[in-house]
Design an enzyme around this catalytic site. Structure first.
Site, PDB file in Angstrom:
ATOM      1  N   SER A   1       0.931  -1.144  -0.003  1.00 59.73           N
ATOM      2  CA  SER A   1      -0.012   0.154  -0.146  1.00 59.73           C
ATOM      3  C   SER A   1       1.013   1.276   0.014  1.00 59.73           C
ATOM      4  CB  SER A   1      -1.005  -0.006   1.356  1.00 59.73           C
ATOM      5  OG  SER A   1      -1.661   1.230   1.418  1.00 59.73           O
TER       6      SER A   1
ATOM      7  N   TYR B   1      -2.246  -1.101  10.012  1.00 55.25           N
ATOM      8  CA  TYR B   1      -2.420  -1.176   8.533  1.00 55.25           C
ATOM      9  C   TYR B   1      -1.081  -0.896   7.862  1.00 55.25           C
ATOM     10  CZ  TYR B   1      -4.326  -1.230   3.876  1.00 55.25           C
ATOM     11  OH  TYR B   1      -4.421  -1.390   2.574  1.00 55.25           O
TER      12      TYR B   1
END
Length: 253
Positions: free
Chosen positions: A136, A149
């Site tokens: 990401s 995350y």
């Protein structure tokens, strides 16, 4: 890679980016098997003519069963995409966040490793294939509201780099998909999130390059990926930290 003739197992493909790419691989001419936990969606995909296999990446037995089922039906499998992911905001002042943190690591990092471990022997025996991991932009430029995350995705990046080095010379390529905020369940609350169809189109164009890029970087994620190099890192982290004002007991300074 030649996206028109692959046999793809899209793990975590029942929603979001995974589902978008599954449909795009199939439209390009590839054979696609979607793996996930949502049995209702899997049944719908089967009705559409895609392969579908139930898999829970947090359960080693489930991963092994899915592998056996996929390889029995598709012994020529050559592409594995580790798309399963989860995330959410965490208040690090509240120790109750740990339960979510544990789930995120279990799915995003350990789930990725389980799937790779399950299919690497098959790909090594073939002497060719592709593993696509999913990190990401947040793994390169933190979003402080989603600390675990980001940490899990930074770990996926590091793992992908090591995996590529260890598989060098085997015929197996490793590509890392690095999404920005995309209009899905995880990124949809971001007003600047990239439309899912636009993201899918750009990703497929990059995957179709020969050789396949080590990192699949759409234009919208370049500011994240190269923030340290470009000298914008500190300012962007400070800007992104403003979201912390949404947590209980915080005020925006």
């Amino acid at each position: 890679m030649d996206i028109t003739s692959r046999t793809v197992f899209m793990v975590g493909g029942t929603s979001g980016i995974g589902l978008e790419l599954a449909h795009r691989f199939r439209a390009a001419g590839s054979t696609v098997v979607v793996g996930g936990r949502n049995t209702e969606v899997l049944a719908q995909l089967t009705a559409e003519g895609l392969g579908a296999v139930e898999i829970d990446v947090t359960d080693a037995d489930s991963v092994a069963r899915a592998r056996d089922n996929v390889l029995k039906a598709h012994p020529d499998l050559d592409t594995v995409v580790t798309m399963s992911g989860t995330g959410g905001p965490e208040d690090l002042w509240d120790t109750a966040h740990f339960a979510l943190a544990q789930t995120i690591v279990e799915v995003n990092l350990l789930g990725t490793i389980r799937v790779i471990d399950a299919f690497t022997p098959h790909l090594l025996a073939r002497g060719a294939g592709t593993i696509v991991t999913v990190s990401s932009g947040i793994g390169f430029l933190p979003f402080p509201l989603m600390p675990t995350y980001g940490a899990s995705k930074a770990a996926v990046h590091a793992y992908s780099e090591a995996l590529r080095a260890q598989l060098a010379g085997t015929g197996i390529e490793v590509a890392e998909l690095v999404p920005p905020a995309v209009a899905t369940r995880i990124g949809g609350s971001n007003p600047h999130a990239l439309a899912l169809d636009a993201y899918g189109e750009e990703v497929m164009e990059l995957l179709a390059q020969d050789p396949t890029p080590h990192e699949i970087l759409v234009q919208a994620v370049l500011m994240h990926r190269w923030a340290e190099r470009d000298g914008t890192y500190d300012a962007l982290v400070a800007q992104r930290s403003q979201a912390l004002a949404t947590l209980p007991g915080r005020t925006q300074g």
